[in-house]
Design a protein around this motif. Structure first.
Motif, PDB file in Angstrom:
ATOM      1  N   ASP A 152     -16.554 -54.451   8.930  1.00  0.00           N
ATOM      2  CA  ASP A 152     -17.194 -53.829   7.764  1.00  0.00           C
ATOM      3  C   ASP A 152     -16.108 -53.261   6.844  1.00  0.00           C
ATOM      4  O   ASP A 152     -15.306 -52.426   7.261  1.00  0.00           O
ATOM      5  N   PRO A 153     -16.060 -53.698   5.569  1.00  0.00           N
ATOM      6  CA  PRO A 153     -14.978 -53.255   4.676  1.00  0.00           C
ATOM      7  C   PRO A 153     -15.037 -51.770   4.349  1.00  0.00           C
ATOM      8  O   PRO A 153     -14.031 -51.171   4.011  1.00  0.00           O
ATOM      9  N   LEU A 154     -16.202 -51.162   4.444  1.00  0.00           N
ATOM     10  CA  LEU A 154     -16.314 -49.750   4.107  1.00  0.00           C
ATOM     11  C   LEU A 154     -15.573 -48.871   5.090  1.00  0.00           C
ATOM     12  O   LEU A 154     -15.204 -47.749   4.771  1.00  0.00           O
ATOM     13  N   LEU A 155     -15.360 -49.393   6.318  1.00  0.00           N
ATOM     14  CA  LEU A 155     -14.673 -48.578   7.312  1.00  0.00           C
ATOM     15  C   LEU A 155     -13.148 -48.690   7.216  1.00  0.00           C
ATOM     16  O   LEU A 155     -12.437 -48.074   7.992  1.00  0.00           O
ATOM     17  N   LEU A 156     -12.670 -49.464   6.271  1.00  0.00           N
ATOM     18  CA  LEU A 156     -11.231 -49.577   6.128  1.00  0.00           C
ATOM     19  C   LEU A 156     -10.623 -48.304   5.548  1.00  0.00           C
ATOM     20  O   LEU A 156      -9.429 -48.091   5.639  1.00  0.00           O
ATOM     21  N   ARG A 157     -11.425 -47.464   4.911  1.00  0.00           N
ATOM     22  CA  ARG A 157     -10.914 -46.218   4.355  1.00  0.00           C
ATOM     23  C   ARG A 157     -11.944 -45.116   4.581  1.00  0.00           C
ATOM     24  O   ARG A 157     -12.996 -45.101   3.956  1.00  0.00           O
ATOM     25  N   THR A 158     -11.662 -44.252   5.543  1.00  0.00           N
ATOM     26  CA  THR A 158     -12.541 -43.105   5.781  1.00  0.00           C
ATOM     27  C   THR A 158     -12.055 -41.874   5.044  1.00  0.00           C
ATOM     28  O   THR A 158     -12.778 -40.889   4.959  1.00  0.00           O
ATOM     29  N   ASN A 159     -10.818 -41.925   4.525  1.00  0.00           N
ATOM     30  CA  ASN A 159     -10.267 -40.796   3.783  1.00  0.00           C
ATOM     31  C   ASN A 159      -9.856 -41.256   2.388  1.00  0.00           C
ATOM     32  O   ASN A 159      -9.436 -42.395   2.190  1.00  0.00           O
ATOM     33  N   ARG A 160      -9.963 -40.351   1.451  1.00  0.00           N
ATOM     34  CA  ARG A 160      -9.480 -40.605   0.098  1.00  0.00           C
ATOM     35  C   ARG A 160      -8.815 -39.342  -0.405  1.00  0.00           C
ATOM     36  O   ARG A 160      -9.449 -38.283  -0.480  1.00  0.00           O
ATOM     37  N   ASN A 161      -7.537 -39.434  -0.739  1.00  0.00           N
ATOM     38  CA  ASN A 161      -6.778 -38.313  -1.267  1.00  0.00           C
ATOM     39  C   ASN A 161      -6.407 -38.595  -2.717  1.00  0.00           C
ATOM     40  O   ASN A 161      -6.132 -39.758  -3.076  1.00  0.00           O
ATOM     41  N   PHE A 162      -6.363 -37.567  -3.530  1.00  0.00           N
ATOM     42  CA  PHE A 162      -6.085 -37.796  -4.947  1.00  0.00           C
ATOM     43  C   PHE A 162      -5.582 -36.511  -5.605  1.00  0.00           C
ATOM     44  O   PHE A 162      -5.855 -35.405  -5.146  1.00  0.00           O
ATOM     45  N   PHE A 163      -4.831 -36.702  -6.696  1.00  0.00           N
ATOM     46  CA  PHE A 163      -4.434 -35.598  -7.548  1.00  0.00           C
ATOM     47  C   PHE A 163      -5.486 -35.408  -8.643  1.00  0.00           C
ATOM     48  O   PHE A 163      -6.144 -36.364  -9.064  1.00  0.00           O
ATOM     49  N   ASP A 164      -5.623 -34.176  -9.094  1.00  0.00           N
ATOM     50  CA  ASP A 164      -6.671 -33.842 -10.051  1.00  0.00           C
ATOM     51  C   ASP A 164      -6.112 -32.854 -11.078  1.00  0.00           C
ATOM     52  O   ASP A 164      -5.448 -31.884 -10.715  1.00  0.00           O
ATOM     53  N   PHE A 165      -6.399 -33.103 -12.354  1.00  0.00           N
ATOM     54  CA  PHE A 165      -5.893 -32.247 -13.428  1.00  0.00           C
ATOM     55  C   PHE A 165      -7.054 -31.734 -14.276  1.00  0.00           C
ATOM     56  O   PHE A 165      -7.968 -32.500 -14.613  1.00  0.00           O
ATOM     57  N   SER A 166      -7.009 -30.446 -14.589  1.00  0.00           N
ATOM     58  CA  SER A 166      -8.075 -29.807 -15.359  1.00  0.00           C
ATOM     59  C   SER A 166      -7.472 -28.838 -16.361  1.00  0.00           C
ATOM     60  O   SER A 166      -6.295 -28.452 -16.255  1.00  0.00           O
ATOM     61  N   SER A 167      -8.284 -28.419 -17.321  1.00  0.00           N
ATOM     62  CA  SER A 167      -7.837 -27.452 -18.315  1.00  0.00           C
ATOM     63  C   SER A 167      -9.023 -26.644 -18.803  1.00  0.00           C
ATOM     64  O   SER A 167     -10.167 -27.121 -18.804  1.00  0.00           O
ATOM     65  N   SER A 168      -8.769 -25.399 -19.215  1.00  0.00           N
ATOM     66  CA  SER A 168      -9.814 -24.517 -19.716  1.00  0.00           C
ATOM     67  C   SER A 168      -9.259 -23.661 -20.841  1.00  0.00           C
ATOM     68  O   SER A 168      -8.046 -23.450 -20.952  1.00  0.00           O
ATOM     69  N   ILE A 169     -10.169 -23.157 -21.672  1.00  0.00           N
ATOM     70  CA  ILE A 169      -9.818 -22.166 -22.677  1.00  0.00           C
ATOM     71  C   ILE A 169     -10.868 -21.070 -22.644  1.00  0.00           C
ATOM     72  O   ILE A 169     -12.005 -21.278 -22.191  1.00  0.00           O
ATOM     73  N   LEU A 170     -10.489 -19.892 -23.130  1.00  0.00           N
ATOM     74  CA  LEU A 170     -11.381 -18.744 -23.111  1.00  0.00           C
ATOM     75  C   LEU A 170     -11.089 -17.874 -24.331  1.00  0.00           C
ATOM     76  O   LEU A 170      -9.926 -17.610 -24.644  1.00  0.00           O
TER      77      LEU A 170
END
Length: 333
Positions: A152-170
């Protein structure tokens, strides 16, 4: 077996892969969950946590936890902070963890208004719990043994790691604030499959907490210590949209109660309800500590899910310094 697996994977895909960001009902009591420009906004060091328990009576019980610490560097007019988000789902054993490092600045743009931009860099880790699934090709019908491998191809990756960038103003003055947040600027890939590409939808939020001057002219001590705020929060992520609208009543900056209606102003289907929940919350401030509790009442046609409970606690390390009014800070309970 195949039918069960199909619905299990479908649930994970809808709720985890392309699901919405965690939205805390107490984002006006603990605004660090909403906008990273609140990093160092009290011009002191503070820390806190929020626990969210969702759908406790259903098979899809979800728990979310948010922990943060931030501080203010007066000489540089900047705030530094770190936050950690954890979410788990009981049915799929899906787990999500993300750590963010936050940086904010403050600029005075008029006699009473301040502008606070911020950026946030995060690292996310998703675990889909596929190791707990049993697929058809893992079962040896003749011997009854279970094989640990599968095609089953879905079991080839049980984890997913990633970088994430966000921004805010107030933008804020001594009484009110209005902010804008945009998350997942880089649209990180959260695909289930090894070579797949499923970008995480950008999350946008416009939020405000505006003082309604209804008690300004009262000389009565009790009424004179009262404040009434109009609170709003419009959120958009992919096809998901939500508008929270309500009020917050604060007494002597020590006690707070409020109520919000969570609505879907942009209907994607004819069956979607305009009001999805009524959210109530209360807070108490005592010697630098802030305690909060909220309960969301479901108004849709879902079965009894047990509602949504949230508990929060935070601490301001320099509360006595701020009592001397030496600093102008963002007002929030």
């Amino acid at each position: 077996m195949r039918i069960f697996l199909f619905f299990t994977l479908l649930t994970i895909s809808l709720n985890s892969v392309r699901g919405q960001d965690v939205i805390f009902s107490q984002n006006f009591l603990v605004p660090e969950t909403l906008n990273t420009s609140f990093t160092g906004a009290l011009r002191s060091s503070k820390m806190g946590t929020v626990h969210r328990s969702q759908w406790r009576n259903s098979a899809f019980k979800t728990n979310s936890n948010f922990v943060f610490f931030d501080t203010w560097l007066e000489g540089y007019k900047t705030g530094l902070g770190v936050s950690f988000l954890n979410q788990t789902e009981s049915a799929s054993t899906y787990t999500f963890n993300q750590i963010n490092f936050n940086y904010s600045m403050a600029f005075q743009i008029s006699d009473s208004w301040y502008f606070r931009p911020s950026i946030s860099v995060g690292y996310g880790m998703k675990n889909y719990g596929f190791q707990n699934l049993l697929l058809e090709d893992q079962i040896n019908i003749n011997s009854g043994n279970i094989d640990t491998s599968t095609i089953d191809p879905l079991l080839l990756r049980t984890n997913r790691n990633f970088f994430d960038f966000s921004s805010s103003i107030l933008f804020n003055n001594e009484d009110s604030w209005i902010g804008f947040t945009i998350k997942h600027l880089n649209k990180p890939n959260i695909s289930l499959t090894e070579n797949g590409n499923v970008p995480l939808d950008i999350f946008m939020s416009v939020h405000s907490n505006m003082l309604i001057p209804v008690f300004n002219n009262y000389r009565n001590d009790f009424i004179g210590m009262s404040k009434l705020f109009l609170i709003t929060n419009f959120m958009l992520q992919g096809q998901f949209n939500r508008l929270d609208l309500g009020t917050q009543y604060v007494i002597d900056d020590r006690f707070s109660i409020g109520i919000l209606a969570s609505t879907s102003p942009i209907k994607n289907t004819n069956q979607s309800s305009f009001i999805s929940s009524i959210n109530t919350f209360a807070g108490v401030r005592l010697n630098g500590f802030r305690f909060g509790y909220s309960y969301d009442i479901n108004t849709t046609k879902l079965l009894n899910t047990g509602g949504i409970h949230e508990f929060s606690i935070s601490y301001d390390f320099n509360v006595n310094i701020r009592k001397l009014e030496r600093y102008k800070c963002v007002p929030f309970f």
